[in-house]
Design a protein around this motif. Structure first.
Motif, mmCIF file in Angstrom:
data_model
loop_
_atom_site.group_PDB
_atom_site.id
_atom_site.type_symbol
_atom_site.label_atom_id
_atom_site.label_comp_id
_atom_site.label_asym_id
_atom_site.label_seq_id
_atom_site.Cartn_x
_atom_site.Cartn_y
_atom_site.Cartn_z
ATOM 1 N N MET A 7 35.161 34.068 62.652
ATOM 2 C CA MET A 7 34.638 33.362 61.500
ATOM 3 C C MET A 7 33.780 34.323 60.678
ATOM 4 S SD MET A 7 32.275 29.992 61.622
ATOM 5 C CE MET A 7 31.524 29.380 60.179
ATOM 6 N N THR A 8 34.028 34.393 59.397
ATOM 7 C CA THR A 8 33.260 35.273 58.530
ATOM 8 C C THR A 8 32.273 34.466 57.710
ATOM 9 O OG1 THR A 8 34.910 35.121 56.788
ATOM 10 C CG2 THR A 8 35.155 36.934 58.352
ATOM 11 N N LYS A 9 31.164 35.099 57.404
ATOM 12 C CA LYS A 9 30.123 34.446 56.616
ATOM 13 C C LYS A 9 30.433 34.577 55.137
ATOM 14 C CE LYS A 9 26.112 34.634 59.582
ATOM 15 N NZ LYS A 9 24.704 34.984 59.650
ATOM 16 N N GLU A 10 29.792 33.728 54.351
ATOM 17 C CA GLU A 10 29.928 33.825 52.909
ATOM 18 C C GLU A 10 29.286 35.119 52.424
ATOM 19 O OE1 GLU A 10 28.756 30.467 50.585
ATOM 20 O OE2 GLU A 10 29.478 29.065 52.091
ATOM 21 N N GLN A 11 29.651 35.516 51.210
ATOM 22 C CA GLN A 11 29.166 36.773 50.644
ATOM 23 C C GLN A 11 27.638 36.840 50.598
ATOM 24 O OE1 GLN A 11 31.274 39.053 50.141
ATOM 25 N NE2 GLN A 11 30.235 40.587 48.910
ATOM 26 N N GLY A 12 26.941 35.770 50.222
ATOM 27 C CA GLY A 12 25.494 35.793 50.046
ATOM 28 C C GLY A 12 24.694 35.446 51.287
ATOM 29 N N ALA A 13 25.360 35.229 52.417
ATOM 30 C CA ALA A 13 24.658 34.825 53.632
ATOM 31 C C ALA A 13 23.919 36.002 54.269
ATOM 32 C CB ALA A 13 25.653 34.246 54.636
ATOM 33 N N PHE A 14 22.811 35.685 54.959
ATOM 34 C CA PHE A 14 22.093 36.708 55.714
ATOM 35 C C PHE A 14 22.943 37.114 56.911
ATOM 36 C CE2 PHE A 14 17.387 36.003 54.529
ATOM 37 C CZ PHE A 14 17.727 35.799 53.217
ATOM 38 N N ARG A 15 22.799 38.363 57.328
ATOM 39 C CA ARG A 15 23.542 38.859 58.486
ATOM 40 C C ARG A 15 22.572 39.415 59.519
ATOM 41 N NH1 ARG A 15 26.859 38.446 54.683
ATOM 42 N NH2 ARG A 15 29.083 38.685 54.658
ATOM 43 N N THR A 16 22.889 39.193 60.772
ATOM 44 C CA THR A 16 22.091 39.788 61.837
ATOM 45 C C THR A 16 22.525 41.249 61.975
ATOM 46 O OG1 THR A 16 23.664 39.244 63.576
ATOM 47 C CG2 THR A 16 21.968 37.583 63.082
ATOM 48 N N ILE A 17 21.761 41.991 62.733
ATOM 49 C CA ILE A 17 22.093 43.410 62.917
ATOM 50 C C ILE A 17 23.447 43.560 63.609
ATOM 51 C CG2 ILE A 17 20.849 43.688 65.108
ATOM 52 C CD1 ILE A 17 19.973 46.484 63.996
ATOM 53 N N ARG A 50 13.978 39.756 65.397
ATOM 54 C CA ARG A 50 15.403 39.718 65.016
ATOM 55 C C ARG A 50 15.530 40.052 63.543
ATOM 56 N NH1 ARG A 50 19.530 37.319 68.013
ATOM 57 N NH2 ARG A 50 20.458 36.873 65.998
ATOM 58 N N ARG A 51 16.392 40.995 63.253
ATOM 59 C CA ARG A 51 16.588 41.443 61.870
ATOM 60 C C ARG A 51 17.621 40.567 61.180
ATOM 61 N NH1 ARG A 51 15.183 45.607 64.973
ATOM 62 N NH2 ARG A 51 14.072 47.372 64.060
ATOM 63 N N HIS A 52 17.316 40.227 59.936
ATOM 64 C CA HIS A 52 18.251 39.478 59.104
ATOM 65 C C HIS A 52 18.389 40.230 57.789
ATOM 66 C CE1 HIS A 52 18.597 35.942 61.695
ATOM 67 N NE2 HIS A 52 17.327 36.190 61.996
ATOM 68 N N TYR A 53 19.590 40.715 57.535
ATOM 69 C CA TYR A 53 19.865 41.513 56.355
ATOM 70 C C TYR A 53 20.283 40.607 55.202
ATOM 71 C CZ TYR A 53 19.675 45.599 59.367
ATOM 72 O OH TYR A 53 19.255 46.576 60.233
ATOM 73 N N ARG A 54 19.527 40.677 54.111
ATOM 74 C CA ARG A 54 19.851 39.947 52.889
ATOM 75 C C ARG A 54 21.023 40.649 52.201
ATOM 76 N NH1 ARG A 54 13.643 40.590 52.172
ATOM 77 N NH2 ARG A 54 14.439 42.687 52.227
ATOM 78 N N PRO A 55 21.656 39.998 51.222
ATOM 79 C CA PRO A 55 22.771 40.657 50.520
ATOM 80 C C PRO A 55 22.376 42.004 49.909
ATOM 81 C CG PRO A 55 22.755 38.330 50.007
ATOM 82 C CD PRO A 55 21.522 38.596 50.818
#
Length: 128
Positions: free
Chosen positions: A1-11, A44-49
């Motif tokens: 499952m892939t996230k939307e383009q603007g979603a935050f991503r974990t490391i 926990r790191r969350h990367y913004r777009p």
């Protein structure tokens, strides 16, 4: 499952998406002040777009264009106006910032290369 383009991503998600090991991403955070993902509970790191875009830019500079970390840092600080400016960055190593010379020999090599480029440009203009 892939996230939307603007979603935050974990490391972990960003690591898999870009094929960059998590320890490299953490190292880049230390080396590049412009890379500052959000840190939540348990660090926990969350990367913004915009962080994802910055990681892609850093990866391109280091692994595709051959910049050193110091050179990439200088390039990014010169382009700090916004992430959209970084994406418009030159796409070739020829447009890279020159590395600091280590003496007279390095300076003469740079000078010789610049003269070669000048001669190529002169020839191209004469044939145009």
């Amino acid at each position: 499952m892939t996230k939307e383009q603007g979603a935050f991503r974990t490391i972990g998600e960003l690591s898999k998406e870009l094929s960059i090991k998590p320890h490299i991403l953490r190292y880049w955070e230390d080396q590049f002040a412009v890379l500052t993902p959000l840190k939540r509970a348990g660090s926990r790191r969350h990367y913004r777009p915009e962080d994802v875009m910055m990681v892609k830019t850093i990866n391109r500079l280091l692994n595709e264009e051959g910049y050193t970390i110091k050179g990439a840092r200088k390039f990014l600080s010169a382009r700090r106006r916004g992430p959209e400016m970084v994406e418009d960055a030159p796409q070739s190593a020829a447009a890279a910032l020159p590395l600091a010379g280590n003496g007279q020999e390095d300076n003469s090599l740079i000078l010789a290369e610049l003269k070669t480029i000048r001669d190529q440009l002169t020839n191209a203009l004469n044939h145009a």
